[in-house]
Design a protein around this motif. Structure first.
Motif, PDB file in Angstrom:
ATOM      1  N   ALA A   1       0.832  -1.206   0.000  1.00 28.47           N
ATOM      2  CA  ALA A   1       0.000   0.000   0.000  1.00 28.47           C
ATOM      3  C   ALA A   1       0.866   1.255   0.000  1.00 28.47           C
ATOM      4  O   ALA A   1       0.580   2.227  -0.699  1.00 28.47           O
ATOM      5  CB  ALA A   1      -0.929  -0.011   1.212  1.00 28.47           C
ATOM      6  N   GLN A   2       1.969   1.222   0.757  1.00 29.29           N
ATOM      7  CA  GLN A   2       2.876   2.365   0.799  1.00 29.29           C
ATOM      8  C   GLN A   2       3.563   2.584  -0.544  1.00 29.29           C
ATOM      9  O   GLN A   2       3.745   3.721  -0.988  1.00 29.29           O
ATOM     10  CB  GLN A   2       3.917   2.151   1.899  1.00 29.29           C
TER      11      GLN A   2
ATOM     12  N   GLN B   1      -7.045   1.854  -0.062  1.00 25.15           N
ATOM     13  CA  GLN B   1      -7.476   3.074  -0.732  1.00 25.15           C
ATOM     14  C   GLN B   1      -6.283   3.657  -1.469  1.00 25.15           C
ATOM     15  O   GLN B   1      -5.242   3.935  -0.872  1.00 25.15           O
ATOM     16  CB  GLN B   1      -8.043   4.077   0.270  1.00 25.15           C
ATOM     17  N   LEU B   2      -6.461   3.844  -2.771  1.00 27.86           N
ATOM     18  CA  LEU B   2      -5.366   4.276  -3.634  1.00 27.86           C
ATOM     19  C   LEU B   2      -5.747   5.556  -4.355  1.00 27.86           C
ATOM     20  O   LEU B   2      -6.793   5.631  -5.007  1.00 27.86           O
ATOM     21  CB  LEU B   2      -5.048   3.172  -4.645  1.00 27.86           C
ATOM     22  N   ASP B   3      -4.890   6.557  -4.237  1.00 23.45           N
ATOM     23  CA  ASP B   3      -5.093   7.827  -4.935  1.00 23.45           C
ATOM     24  C   ASP B   3      -4.445   7.720  -6.315  1.00 23.45           C
ATOM     25  O   ASP B   3      -3.232   7.580  -6.432  1.00 23.45           O
ATOM     26  CB  ASP B   3      -4.452   8.969  -4.147  1.00 23.45           C
ATOM     27  N   THR B   4      -5.256   7.769  -7.365  1.00 21.92           N
ATOM     28  CA  THR B   4      -4.743   7.584  -8.726  1.00 21.92           C
ATOM     29  C   THR B   4      -4.555   8.891  -9.478  1.00 21.92           C
ATOM     30  O   THR B   4      -4.233   8.897 -10.655  1.00 21.92           O
ATOM     31  CB  THR B   4      -5.697   6.691  -9.544  1.00 21.92           C
ATOM     32  N   LYS B   5      -4.752  10.021  -8.833  1.00 21.49           N
ATOM     33  CA  LYS B   5      -4.657  11.293  -9.553  1.00 21.49           C
ATOM     34  C   LYS B   5      -3.216  11.613  -9.967  1.00 21.49           C
ATOM     35  O   LYS B   5      -2.977  12.443 -10.827  1.00 21.49           O
ATOM     36  CB  LYS B   5      -5.206  12.441  -8.707  1.00 21.49           C
ATOM     37  N   ASN B   6      -2.271  10.884  -9.312  1.00 24.51           N
ATOM     38  CA  ASN B   6      -0.867  11.112  -9.668  1.00 24.51           C
ATOM     39  C   ASN B   6      -0.457  10.349 -10.928  1.00 24.51           C
ATOM     40  O   ASN B   6       0.660  10.475 -11.400  1.00 24.51           O
ATOM     41  CB  ASN B   6       0.048  10.682  -8.512  1.00 24.51           C
ATOM     42  N   ASN B   7      -1.404   9.539 -11.446  1.00 27.06           N
ATOM     43  CA  ASN B   7      -1.169   8.819 -12.695  1.00 27.06           C
ATOM     44  C   ASN B   7       0.121   7.988 -12.633  1.00 27.06           C
ATOM     45  O   ASN B   7       1.068   8.198 -13.366  1.00 27.06           O
ATOM     46  CB  ASN B   7      -1.091   9.767 -13.883  1.00 27.06           C
TER      47      ASN B   7
END
Length: 374
Positions: free
Chosen positions: A343-344, A363-369
């Motif tokens: 996850a990290q 939970q994964l933030d994908t906005k960083n592409n």
């Protein structure tokens, strides 16, 4: 390739066999039927019947949870208990069917057949030594013993066949992995070999032109060298990206099959369009996370249901895996620590809830592409 020849069927008290093993106890109530045909039933008869029946239930539950190597320590006392119970109440003869099924399921015919012959011999002795009017119950019990032994033997053969088939598939998967590695090696050799030959040729031409002081031609060749090297680097990165990518859908199918074999019913709520929008890096790591979570469930959970859900949340993803196993004390082992580290690496966050089972939520933030790093 080495194949294991010693197969032991899974425990009757766990996995897919558990429900049937417990529900079949309803037929053990036939033990009390002869009491209704006795001309006079004393209180002592009822108490004695209840004591023997309780002992049978305990012995049966112990047997279906014992490993193959320890089964004899439960089956022999159970057999003796049923013999004594049937001597005082002919209804006890019905209980032999359970011991017969267990022996037919766990043991080879060379061991199971003598056990069942001993059961039949005891029933014959009961028949000729008992003058009660309900002696015909012994005959019905003998038929049950033969039928249940047959069922146990067929279930054993079917289970062992599935185990061997699974082992064969696993061996084929390993061979497929080796073949895939060889294919990858050939592809990289062909890809890099052709490009490096071109780079080497361009470098030799540039060197000769440099010796002749044809600087404009040298610049052109060097420009071509830069383009060739960049093209090669791009192609290698793409090839490595394709090789590293794991299919989340394939891992889900494998997980569902593994859980089903271990007696878990699985509910999956994942839209295919979400998977298609994942980058190779995201899909590969989510697949590995799912694999680790399912492995953790198979090793430690005593439940029978698993839920898997993947959905979009604003700019991120949410992958949740939950089981309904009982969990009194929770200590994070290597499996949980491995999932936390993954996850990290994804720049996400792993949350764990322990309530009527364990709920793992990534939970994964994908906005960083996120992209594959070569």
């Amino acid at each position: 390739m080495t194949m294991t020849t010693n197969f032991h069927p899974p425990l009757l008290g766990k996995g897919v066999k558990k429900k049937w093993s417990y529900s079949s106890l309803i037929f053990s109530l036939f033990y009390f039927v002869p009491l209704f045909f006795m001309p006079k039933v004393e209180v002592n008869d009822i108490i004695l019947a209840l004591v023997f029946y309780s002992g049978f239930i305990v012995g049966y539950l112990i047997c279906i949870h014992l490993s193959f190597n320890k089964l004899k320590y439960g089956l022999v006392p159970l057999f003796c208990l049923i013999c004594i119970a049937s001597w005082f109440n002919l209804g006890g003869a019905f209980l032999f069917a359970f011991a017969s099924f267990i022996s037919g399921y766990y043991y080879k015919p060379s061991i199971a057949i003598p056990i069942n012959l001993a059961i039949l011999a005891w029933l014959v002795m009961l028949y000729f030594s008992n003058l009660q009017t309900q002696v015909y119950f012994v005959g019905v019990a003998a038929i049950n013993v033969l039928v249940m032994f047959g069922f146990g033997f067929m279930e054993r053969n079917e289970t062992i066949h599935r185990q061997k088939d699974a082992q064969t598939q696993e061996a084929m998967a390993r061979l497929s992995t080796v073949a895939e590695r060889e294919r990858i090696g050939r592809d990289l050799h062909d890809l890099a070999g052709h490009a490096l030959s071109g780079i080497s040729l361009k470098a030799q031409v540039a060197n000769k032109m440099l010796e002749k002081q044809r600087y404009d031609d040298v610049k052109a060749e060097l420009k071509d060298l830069v383009q060739l090297s960049q093209s090669l680097l791009s192609e290698i990165r793409q090839a490595v990206s394709d090789m590293k990518r794991l299919s989340l859908e394939n891992e889900i199918d494998k997980a569902v099959q593994l859980l089903k074999e271990k007696g878990f019913s699985t509910t999956v709520d994942i839209a295919s369009e979400i998977i298609s929008q994942l980058t190779p890096y995201e899909e590969t790591n989510l697949a590995l996370f799912l694999k680790e979570a399912v492995t953790n469930i198979l090793r430690h959970s005593d439940g029978d249901q698993v839920w898997v859900q993947l959905n979009r949340e604003n700019q991120g993803l949410r992958l949740g895996i939950k089981d309904n196993g009982k969990l009194d004390d929770f200590i994070a082992g290597n499996g949980i620590k491995g999932m936390q580290e993954r996850a990290q690496l994804l720049g996400g966050e792993l949350s764990i809830e322990v309530n009527n089972g364990m709920y793992l939520c990534l939970q994964l933030d994908t906005k960083n592409n996120l992209e594959v790093k070569a």
